[in-house]
Write a protein that holds these residues in place. Structure first.
Motif, mmCIF file in Angstrom:
data_model
loop_
_atom_site.group_PDB
_atom_site.id
_atom_site.type_symbol
_atom_site.label_atom_id
_atom_site.label_comp_id
_atom_site.label_asym_id
_atom_site.label_seq_id
_atom_site.Cartn_x
_atom_site.Cartn_y
_atom_site.Cartn_z
ATOM 1 N N HIS A 172 0.817 -1.217 0.000
ATOM 2 C CA HIS A 172 0.000 0.000 0.000
ATOM 3 C C HIS A 172 0.851 1.269 0.000
ATOM 4 C CE1 HIS A 172 -3.849 -1.758 -0.147
ATOM 5 N NE2 HIS A 172 -3.943 -2.157 1.102
ATOM 6 N N PRO A 173 1.906 1.377 0.833
ATOM 7 C CA PRO A 173 2.744 2.582 0.754
ATOM 8 C C PRO A 173 3.375 2.776 -0.624
ATOM 9 C CG PRO A 173 3.164 1.421 2.806
ATOM 10 C CD PRO A 173 2.280 0.528 1.980
ATOM 11 N N ALA A 174 3.849 1.690 -1.233
ATOM 12 C CA ALA A 174 4.445 1.804 -2.567
ATOM 13 C C ALA A 174 3.403 2.248 -3.585
ATOM 14 C CB ALA A 174 5.058 0.468 -2.978
ATOM 15 N N ARG A 175 2.217 1.689 -3.480
ATOM 16 C CA ARG A 175 1.126 2.066 -4.386
ATOM 17 C C ARG A 175 0.794 3.548 -4.246
ATOM 18 N NH1 ARG A 175 -4.555 2.347 -4.542
ATOM 19 N NH2 ARG A 175 -5.507 1.334 -6.353
ATOM 20 N N SER A 176 0.715 4.014 -3.006
ATOM 21 C CA SER A 176 0.395 5.415 -2.752
ATOM 22 C C SER A 176 1.460 6.339 -3.326
ATOM 23 C CB SER A 176 0.252 5.640 -1.244
ATOM 24 O OG SER A 176 -0.046 6.990 -0.959
ATOM 25 N N VAL A 177 2.731 5.958 -3.176
ATOM 26 C CA VAL A 177 3.827 6.779 -3.693
ATOM 27 C C VAL A 177 3.747 6.885 -5.218
ATOM 28 C CG1 VAL A 177 6.322 6.799 -4.069
ATOM 29 C CG2 VAL A 177 5.419 6.438 -1.780
ATOM 30 N N ILE A 178 3.486 5.771 -5.881
ATOM 31 C CA ILE A 178 3.413 5.775 -7.349
ATOM 32 C C ILE A 178 2.241 6.627 -7.828
ATOM 33 C CG2 ILE A 178 2.982 4.335 -9.377
ATOM 34 C CD1 ILE A 178 4.472 2.075 -7.916
ATOM 35 N N LEU A 179 1.075 6.443 -7.219
ATOM 36 C CA LEU A 179 -0.100 7.202 -7.647
ATOM 37 C C LEU A 179 0.083 8.696 -7.390
ATOM 38 C CD1 LEU A 179 -3.024 4.870 -6.473
ATOM 39 C CD2 LEU A 179 -2.048 5.101 -8.763
ATOM 40 N N THR A 180 0.682 9.041 -6.243
ATOM 41 C CA THR A 180 0.935 10.449 -5.944
ATOM 42 C C THR A 180 1.923 11.040 -6.942
ATOM 43 O OG1 THR A 180 0.511 10.085 -3.591
ATOM 44 C CG2 THR A 180 1.741 12.059 -4.186
ATOM 45 N N LYS A 181 2.960 10.284 -7.265
ATOM 46 C CA LYS A 181 3.958 10.734 -8.237
ATOM 47 C C LYS A 181 3.318 11.032 -9.585
ATOM 48 C CE LYS A 181 8.203 11.238 -9.911
ATOM 49 N NZ LYS A 181 9.112 12.329 -9.469
ATOM 50 N N GLU A 182 2.300 10.256 -9.940
ATOM 51 C CA GLU A 182 1.642 10.412 -11.241
ATOM 52 C C GLU A 182 0.398 11.294 -11.170
ATOM 53 O OE1 GLU A 182 2.980 9.474 -14.015
ATOM 54 O OE2 GLU A 182 4.690 8.659 -12.892
ATOM 55 N N GLY A 183 0.210 11.987 -10.029
ATOM 56 C CA GLY A 183 -0.865 12.958 -9.928
ATOM 57 C C GLY A 183 -2.230 12.385 -9.622
ATOM 58 N N ILE A 184 -2.268 11.149 -9.098
ATOM 59 C CA ILE A 184 -3.541 10.541 -8.713
ATOM 60 C C ILE A 184 -3.761 10.806 -7.235
ATOM 61 C CG2 ILE A 184 -4.903 8.427 -8.632
ATOM 62 C CD1 ILE A 184 -4.112 9.268 -11.437
ATOM 63 N N LEU A 185 -4.833 11.533 -6.900
ATOM 64 C CA LEU A 185 -5.085 11.888 -5.509
ATOM 65 C C LEU A 185 -5.473 10.656 -4.709
ATOM 66 C CD1 LEU A 185 -7.101 15.206 -5.928
ATOM 67 C CD2 LEU A 185 -4.677 14.937 -5.408
ATOM 68 N N ASN A 186 -4.907 10.538 -3.499
ATOM 69 C CA ASN A 186 -5.204 9.395 -2.644
ATOM 70 C C ASN A 186 -6.122 9.744 -1.483
ATOM 71 O OD1 ASN A 186 -3.587 6.921 -3.502
ATOM 72 N ND2 ASN A 186 -2.064 8.540 -3.627
ATOM 73 N N ALA A 187 -6.264 11.036 -1.175
ATOM 74 C CA ALA A 187 -7.092 11.432 -0.034
ATOM 75 C C ALA A 187 -8.556 11.546 -0.454
ATOM 76 C CB ALA A 187 -6.594 12.759 0.534
ATOM 77 N N SER A 188 -9.083 10.486 -1.029
ATOM 78 C CA SER A 188 -10.469 10.446 -1.472
ATOM 79 C C SER A 188 -10.870 8.992 -1.635
ATOM 80 C CB SER A 188 -10.630 11.178 -2.810
ATOM 81 O OG SER A 188 -9.954 10.475 -3.833
ATOM 82 N N LEU A 189 -12.151 8.762 -1.899
ATOM 83 C CA LEU A 189 -12.607 7.395 -2.128
ATOM 84 C C LEU A 189 -11.880 6.774 -3.313
ATOM 85 C CD1 LEU A 189 -14.528 5.078 -1.427
ATOM 86 C CD2 LEU A 189 -16.235 6.142 -2.923
ATOM 87 N N LEU A 190 -11.583 7.585 -4.328
ATOM 88 C CA LEU A 190 -10.894 7.062 -5.505
ATOM 89 C C LEU A 190 -9.479 6.609 -5.172
ATOM 90 C CD1 LEU A 190 -12.008 9.588 -8.267
ATOM 91 C CD2 LEU A 190 -12.898 7.301 -7.811
ATOM 92 N N GLY A 191 -8.874 7.212 -4.149
ATOM 93 C CA GLY A 191 -7.520 6.839 -3.780
ATOM 94 C C GLY A 191 -7.438 5.647 -2.855
ATOM 95 N N VAL A 192 -8.574 5.233 -2.301
ATOM 96 C CA VAL A 192 -8.595 4.072 -1.413
ATOM 97 C C VAL A 192 -8.381 2.808 -2.240
ATOM 98 C CG1 VAL A 192 -10.076 2.707 0.121
ATOM 99 C CG2 VAL A 192 -10.106 5.199 0.245
ATOM 100 N N PRO A 193 -7.551 1.874 -1.787
ATOM 101 C CA PRO A 193 -7.362 0.622 -2.536
ATOM 102 C C PRO A 193 -8.693 -0.058 -2.833
ATOM 103 C CG PRO A 193 -5.758 0.780 -0.760
ATOM 104 C CD PRO A 193 -6.709 1.932 -0.579
ATOM 105 N N ASP A 194 -8.783 -0.672 -3.997
ATOM 106 C CA ASP A 194 -10.068 -1.213 -4.435
ATOM 107 C C ASP A 194 -10.589 -2.319 -3.532
ATOM 108 O OD1 ASP A 194 -10.087 0.570 -6.465
ATOM 109 O OD2 ASP A 194 -9.705 -0.851 -8.074
#
Length: 281
Positions: A172-194
């Motif tokens: 999960h931390p690695a996933r969050s880092v990659i998504l943040t790096k690519e501009g995908i917001l994680n502080a929302s329902l969309l950013g929560v792991p599926d």
């Protein structure tokens, strides 16, 4: 009913894809199915896919270029280990994954055996960040207790603990880092792991789930998840024939659970003369 995730496993049932992978070791000329560390490597391989990663170097299996979320279909596609995943001489393991379309950030999962412990490293490429990797120590004997058992579920225990530790510390931390790096917001329902979204959605009424599916294409995809509709079928139509249907071997490969839910909903409410089935299900 077989569990969907490793953390839902018991001494009697484990996820279908995990069972298939363990069975596949029997036919491998260079892997012994009685090797405790091999079984740990298989568990971590599945946990990576549960977090939305796709393995590379798995012969004959295509990988979605856009999907970075949880999918039972994705899990069930990968029923073999990567072509080169184990260093037999050193008893170490290495597997590479990508997260959806972000192939510029491949993640190397390194599993190193040191005495009675395993050190797991997850390294992310091309981040240009101060931290590009995560580590975790695991005691294999805590999770693999009977590697020679003919009953695959009894080989394992404490899988919920392993799942939570691995996902919280590495995937999960690695996933969050990659998504943040690519501009995908994680502080929302969309950013929560599926897989977390699916757990939340199980508390909804089907009518509310259908409304949620209209928000965006990603949430629509998650709400179409087979395992979610299988859960709703069991929850909303509590009868013996439903349980028998769900527990049939191989049934997940030939049935669309949402369509089965639709048929039963229609049948029940026509008989009761109360509601007409909503056409948007």
């Amino acid at each position: 009913m077989n569990p969907t995730l490793i953390e839902e496993s018991s001494s009697k049932r484990i996820p279908h894809n995990l069972e298939a992978l363990v069975k596949s070791l029997d036919g491998s000329p260079d892997v012994s199915p009685t090797n405790t560390n091999d079984l740990i490597a298989v568990l971590l391989y599945v946990l990576m896919m549960e977090t939305g990663y796709s393995p590379i170097n798995v012969g004959g299996t295509s990988i979605s270029s856009s999907d970075h979320g949880f999918s039972i279909h994705k899990l069930n596609r990968f029923c073999n280990m990567p072509a080169i995943w184990k260093n037999i001489r050193q008893n170490n393991y290495e597997m590479t994954f990508t997260l959806g379309r972000f192939t510029q950030h491949p993640c190397r999962l390194l599993i190193i055996s040191i005495d009675d412990e395993i050190i797991v490293n997850l390294l992310i490429s091309n981040l240009n960040e101060e931290r590009n990797g995560y580590s975790l120590g695991i005691q294999p004997s805590k999770y693999v207790v009977n590697p020679t058992s003919n009953c695959i579920p009894t080989k394992f225990r404490n899988l919920r603990d392993l799942s939570l530790r691995f996902k919280n510390s590495l995937s999960h931390p690695a996933r969050s880092v990659i998504l943040t790096k690519e501009g995908i917001l994680n502080a929302s329902l969309l950013g929560v792991p599926d897989e977390v979204k699916i757990k939340i959605f199980k508390y909804l009424k089907v009518s509310d789930l259908l409304k949620l599916s209209l928000v965006c294409s990603h949430l629509y995809t998650v709400t179409e998840e087979q395992g979610l509709w299988r859960y709703f079928l069991l929850r909303d139509f509590r009868c013996e024939d439903v349980e028998d249907l769900v527990n049939q071997p191989g049934i997940n490969d030939i049935i669309i659970w949402k369509e089965e839910y639709k048929k039963r909903y229609t049948s029940v409410h026509i008989r009761r003369h109360k509601w007409h089935f909503r056409s948007d299900i």
